[in-house]
Motif scaffolding. Structure first.
Motif, PDB file in Angstrom:
ATOM      1  N   GLY A 207       0.852  -1.190   0.000  1.00 15.33           N
ATOM      2  CA  GLY A 207       0.000   0.000   0.000  1.00 15.33           C
ATOM      3  C   GLY A 207       0.886   1.239   0.000  1.00 15.33           C
ATOM      4  O   GLY A 207       2.076   1.164   0.340  1.00 15.33           O
ATOM      5  N   CYS A 209       1.654   5.135   1.350  1.00 15.11           N
ATOM      6  CA  CYS A 209       1.408   6.137   2.393  1.00 15.11           C
ATOM      7  C   CYS A 209       2.213   7.365   1.989  1.00 15.11           C
ATOM      8  O   CYS A 209       3.400   7.475   2.311  1.00 15.11           O
ATOM      9  CB  CYS A 209       1.840   5.607   3.749  1.00 15.11           C
ATOM     10  N   ARG A 216       0.788  -3.791   4.299  1.00 16.48           N
ATOM     11  CA  ARG A 216      -0.448  -3.659   5.067  1.00 16.48           C
ATOM     12  C   ARG A 216      -0.685  -4.843   5.999  1.00 16.48           C
ATOM     13  O   ARG A 216      -1.571  -4.780   6.862  1.00 16.48           O
ATOM     14  CB  ARG A 216      -1.635  -3.491   4.113  1.00 16.48           C
ATOM     15  N   GLN A 220       0.195   0.173   9.132  1.00 15.91           N
ATOM     16  CA  GLN A 220      -0.936   0.972   8.661  1.00 15.91           C
ATOM     17  C   GLN A 220      -0.447   2.385   8.372  1.00 15.91           C
ATOM     18  O   GLN A 220       0.619   2.800   8.838  1.00 15.91           O
ATOM     19  CB  GLN A 220      -2.064   0.998   9.693  1.00 15.91           C
ATOM     20  N   LYS A 231       0.742  -1.917  13.086  1.00 16.48           N
ATOM     21  CA  LYS A 231      -0.691  -2.168  12.994  1.00 16.48           C
ATOM     22  C   LYS A 231      -1.358  -2.222  14.364  1.00 16.48           C
ATOM     23  O   LYS A 231      -2.563  -1.968  14.480  1.00 16.48           O
ATOM     24  CB  LYS A 231      -0.923  -3.477  12.244  1.00 16.48           C
TER      25      LYS A 231
END
Length: 479
Positions: A207, A209, A216, A220, A231
């Motif tokens: 992912g 950011c 992920r 997070q 996470k």
């Protein structure tokens, strides 16, 4: 570099005559250097030796720019302009800079050249193409021509929709995208923001950011500040917190404890501290009014506002207004400073001014308080001329009478003594010009009315005098 003294070389077409010379992009201004001077002199000699030299070209350009231009107005419905000359429309068609006779067969002018007996069209004004089998893409003065099968336009470029696609104004292969302005293979790279990363191997669940690539499965993204955190943590403000020991209140981290809950960005316990409209308040001194605003416990609520019942009142369920001054009974109306309510009562004839006598009282000494009475010294005036010293005894406890001033006295007492005791049948009011006007107007009506005070007083006086006369002429004990 120009912020210093020194020698420079200037090459220009401007005839320098004045003291101030304005230079532009067409001029050449260089720091003086001996080797540079030698190179410039050598090259300028070559300019003079060439037959169609730079000097001749410059003279031609100057002549074109500064020479007189022949301008002529014409009607475009009847004339055409071709190569700076006006012609009749019947003379032909202008294509490029040449005038051509009107052909009988189909024609097209493209790239400044006439094409006769042609079914083609012109793309971008420069290139012939066959609309039946070709596609023309034009945009912003640029163009391209391609075969029509499976083709589409990407601004001025044509592309094959089976193998390519259009992103912005760029033609890319089907397995490509743009990262910023850089094409990349989506099977080999990942674009985060405008930064390229190598495509991660399985089981990496990637992912983005901000510009950073993260897994992920483990982390997070705190999107408010594009920060990657573990996470098992929670995003809070510009960082993160441990959810087991901390609590986040609108971006502010606090230690967990007891039954503490968030109230805006602060913590409250719900017992000694409450929350009202996301703001804490002390429950021992305040309460929450309609979950909108905290008010003092001594106050009442009116909509979302608090007010003191002793001095204010609530109208229409939301409007707080000041209470009107209470109307004092009897002689204590003298304590009222705001005479608006008194004036209203007189106008509506709820308060009668039909007394026998009307005086003005001027107190020239500060009154003296004696128990429940005020003793006031001053002058009593029926007119502006007739004034005499009096002492008034007013049975009121209010502090408003503790001053000198001017008053209006309406009474049925025939004031003859120096000391006057007032009672509730008298009207003793603080003087006010508007009040004086209303009283005078109403007292005129008293004199006019058939059953007025004056008529009643005459009747009463007549009855008294008749009784006294009968008492004198008849012997006592006769009846």
């Amino acid at each position: 570099m120009l912020n210093q003294t020194g020698q420079f070389v200037l090459l220009t077409d401007t005839a320098v005559q004045g003291r101030v010379v304005r230079l532009g992009d067409s001029d050449l201004l260089l720091p003086r250097d001996q080797r540079l001077i030698e190179v410039i002199n050598r090259k300028r000699k070559q300019c003079r030796n060439v037959g169609s030299s730079w000097f001749v070209q410059q003279l031609k350009k100057r002549a074109m720019l500064e020479g007189p231009l022949k301008r002529e107005l014409y009607d475009p419905n009847q004339k055409i302009c071709c190569n700076n000359s006006v012609h009749d429309q019947e003379d032909g068609i202008c294509c490029g800079s040449e005038l051509h006779k009107v052909p009988q067969a189909p024609y097209v002018c493209c790239g400044g050249i006439m094409h006769y007996a042609s079914q083609k069209s012109c793309c971008g004004g420069q290139e012939l193409y066959d609309p039946a089998i070709q596609i023309c893409c034009e945009f912003n003065g640029l163009h391209s021509v391609g075969l029509k099968d499976n083709k589409s336009c990407c601004f001025d470029k044509n592309y094959d929709m089976n193998t390519q696609h259009c992103v912005g104004n760029t033609v890319l292969a089907q397995n490509q995208e743009l990262c910023g302005n850089i094409p990349f293979n989506i099977e080999m790279k990942v674009c985060c923001g405008e930064t390229l990363h190598e495509y991660p191997p399985y089981p990496y669940l990637w992912g983005c950011c901000g510009e950073e690539l993260f897994d992920r499965n483990k982390n997070q993204c705190c999107k408010a500040h594009d920060k990657v955190v573990p996470k098992d943590q929670e995003c809070c403000g510009k960082g993160s917190i441990d959810k087991t020991s901390e609590i986040c209140c609108i971006g502010v981290a606090h230690k967990r404890g007891g039954n503490m809950t968030c109230c805006g960005s602060e913590l409250v316990d719900g017992v000694t501290t409450g929350c009202c409209a996301a703001k804490p308040y002390n429950t021992s001194t305040h309460t929450c009014c309609r979950n909108d605003k905290s008010i003092h416990l001594n106050q009442s609520s009116c909509g979302s506002r608090g007010y003191d019942k002793r001095t204010h009142q609530c109208r229409n369920g939301y409007q707080v207004v000041k209470k009107p001054n209470p109307t004092r009974p009897g002689i204590c109306r003298a304590c009222i400073r705001d005479m608006s309510d008194i004036r209203k009562q007189i106008r509506m004839e709820k308060l009668s001014v039909c007394k026998k006598y009307k005086f003005k009282v001027y107190t020239n000494r500060v009154p003296i308080r004696s128990g429940q009475f005020w003793i006031m010294h001053g002058k009593l005036a029926k007119t502006d001329v007739e004034k005499r010293n009096v002492r008034l005894i007013v049975p009121c406890k209010c502090s408003q009478l503790n001053k000198t001033g001017e008053y209006v006295l309406l009474t049925d007492i025939d004031v003859k003594r120096r000391t006057i005791r007032l009672g509730d049948s008298d009207l003793f009011l603080q003087h006010n010009q508007r009040l004086e006007t209303i009283i005078s107007r109403k007292r005129k009506k008293c004199k006019i009315a058939g059953s007025s005070w004056f008529v009643r007083q005459l009747k009463n006086r007549a009855v008294e005098e008749v009784g006294e006369f009968i008492g004198r002429i008849l012997p006592k004990g006769r009846f």
